[in-house]
Write a protein that holds these residues in place. Sequence first.
Motif, PDB file in Angstrom:
ATOM      1  N   PRO A   1      37.793  85.648  -1.808  1.00  0.00           N
ATOM      2  CA  PRO A   1      37.126  86.208  -2.988  1.00  0.00           C
ATOM      3  C   PRO A   1      36.238  85.165  -3.658  1.00  0.00           C
ATOM      4  O   PRO A   1      36.580  83.980  -3.713  1.00  0.00           O
TER       5      PRO A   1
ATOM      6  N   TYR B   1      31.330  88.716 -15.064  1.00  0.00           N
ATOM      7  CA  TYR B   1      32.304  88.370 -14.031  1.00  0.00           C
ATOM      8  C   TYR B   1      32.803  89.620 -13.319  1.00  0.00           C
ATOM      9  O   TYR B   1      33.002  89.612 -12.101  1.00  0.00           O
ATOM     10  N   GLU B   2      33.020  90.686 -14.076  1.00  0.00           N
ATOM     11  CA  GLU B   2      33.479  91.930 -13.451  1.00  0.00           C
ATOM     12  C   GLU B   2      32.432  92.485 -12.495  1.00  0.00           C
ATOM     13  O   GLU B   2      32.765  92.951 -11.392  1.00  0.00           O
TER      14      GLU B   2
ATOM     15  N   ARG C   1      29.489  80.407  -6.310  1.00  0.00           N
ATOM     16  CA  ARG C   1      30.507  80.440  -7.359  1.00  0.00           C
ATOM     17  C   ARG C   1      30.163  79.430  -8.459  1.00  0.00           C
ATOM     18  O   ARG C   1      30.199  79.753  -9.650  1.00  0.00           O
TER      19      ARG C   1
ATOM     20  N   ASN D   1      32.365  90.342  -9.327  1.00  0.00           N
ATOM     21  CA  ASN D   1      33.479  90.675  -8.434  1.00  0.00           C
ATOM     22  C   ASN D   1      33.256  92.017  -7.743  1.00  0.00           C
ATOM     23  O   ASN D   1      33.585  92.188  -6.570  1.00  0.00           O
TER      24      ASN D   1
ATOM     25  N   THR E   1      25.268  86.967  -5.717  1.00  0.00           N
ATOM     26  CA  THR E   1      26.153  87.263  -4.587  1.00  0.00           C
ATOM     27  C   THR E   1      25.366  87.750  -3.375  1.00  0.00           C
ATOM     28  O   THR E   1      25.828  87.615  -2.234  1.00  0.00           O
TER      29      THR E   1
ATOM     30  N   ASP F   1      30.757  91.339  -4.989  1.00  0.00           N
ATOM     31  CA  ASP F   1      31.348  90.481  -3.960  1.00  0.00           C
ATOM     32  C   ASP F   1      32.354  91.254  -3.112  1.00  0.00           C
ATOM     33  O   ASP F   1      32.380  91.134  -1.877  1.00  0.00           O
ATOM     34  N   GLU F   2      33.183  92.064  -3.753  1.00  0.00           N
ATOM     35  CA  GLU F   2      34.158  92.855  -3.006  1.00  0.00           C
ATOM     36  C   GLU F   2      33.465  93.827  -2.057  1.00  0.00           C
ATOM     37  O   GLU F   2      33.916  94.041  -0.921  1.00  0.00           O
TER      38      GLU F   2
END
Length: 326
Positions: free
Chosen positions: A250, A223-224, A198, A227, A166, A230-231
Amino acid sequence: MKPNRQIYDRAFKRIFSLSDIAITNLINGLFCRDFPPDSSVSRPNGDFIRLDLKGRYSDVFVTVAGRHTFHLEAQTSTDSRIALRVFEYSFHYAMSAQALPDSLHFPESIVIYLGQAKNIPEGNILHFSFEGQGNFIYHVKNFSYLEHDTEGLALKKMAAFIPFQTLRLRTLLRAGRPGGRKADFDPDKFSRLQDTVRHDIIGTIETSLRMGYLTADDAKQLYEITNFLDEHIRHEFSIKMEGAKEFMKPLLPGALELPNDKYRLRIAELEQENAKFADEISKFADENARFANEITKYADENAQYADEILRLQKRIAELEAKQPNR
């Protein structure tokens, strides 16, 4: 723009909560080792208190197979004193793990540069000079993360580091024009980069899961973490770049089918089968216990009959002894 170091520290340390298989593969890739994938992994404490009562907080120590310890430090920018800091952390660890009073065993160390740091050498050195004993050189390896694409990470079975892909998004978001002015945000270019990142992240996790380099729970955690990073990136830049927020979708939408989703139904089926087998095993165990009780009862009866037979045999012998000779 400097990244939030605490955010990346949290993500980096969470990586090392993955399964022993994932961490063993990661250590093998970083340090060119060949530990078996089923090796045991422990995570020694890396927080130390110096004699002046000041705390020293390293990133991660990992011990593989109970005897090989590695020290990993994450950096988001260059640091001219990194070799000295790594030595200090390693020294404190060696002191805490000292087994013999006259020896210290240092872990093997590596510095992982997560950002777009430039001109990163293969390693750093620290010179030691001991009066009357000569000069010594302490080596610390460097690993410049973004110089390795997802294909290279996958080949080295280092999928545990895939969430940090990311950070490639920052290359567009922080670009500048001559004179130091921020570049106009290019939503199309950024969207294409998001799609590429992605695709690379999903593909690497799916392949590694299928090949057994990760567990299903590892995939979920990766994945968590992705995210989470990325957030943070989207929030950080949507505040500082006007008009960027509406284009920054997202990276991993909630509707995305994760690799572990594909296997969840099969896992549930296997769990049901295991439960059924457990019930059958329990039933057989009850039958075995009943048979064991019956066997014990028969053994007691046999013992009783044996005693009776011996008594009768003795009585017969006595009667025969009393009869006159024929």
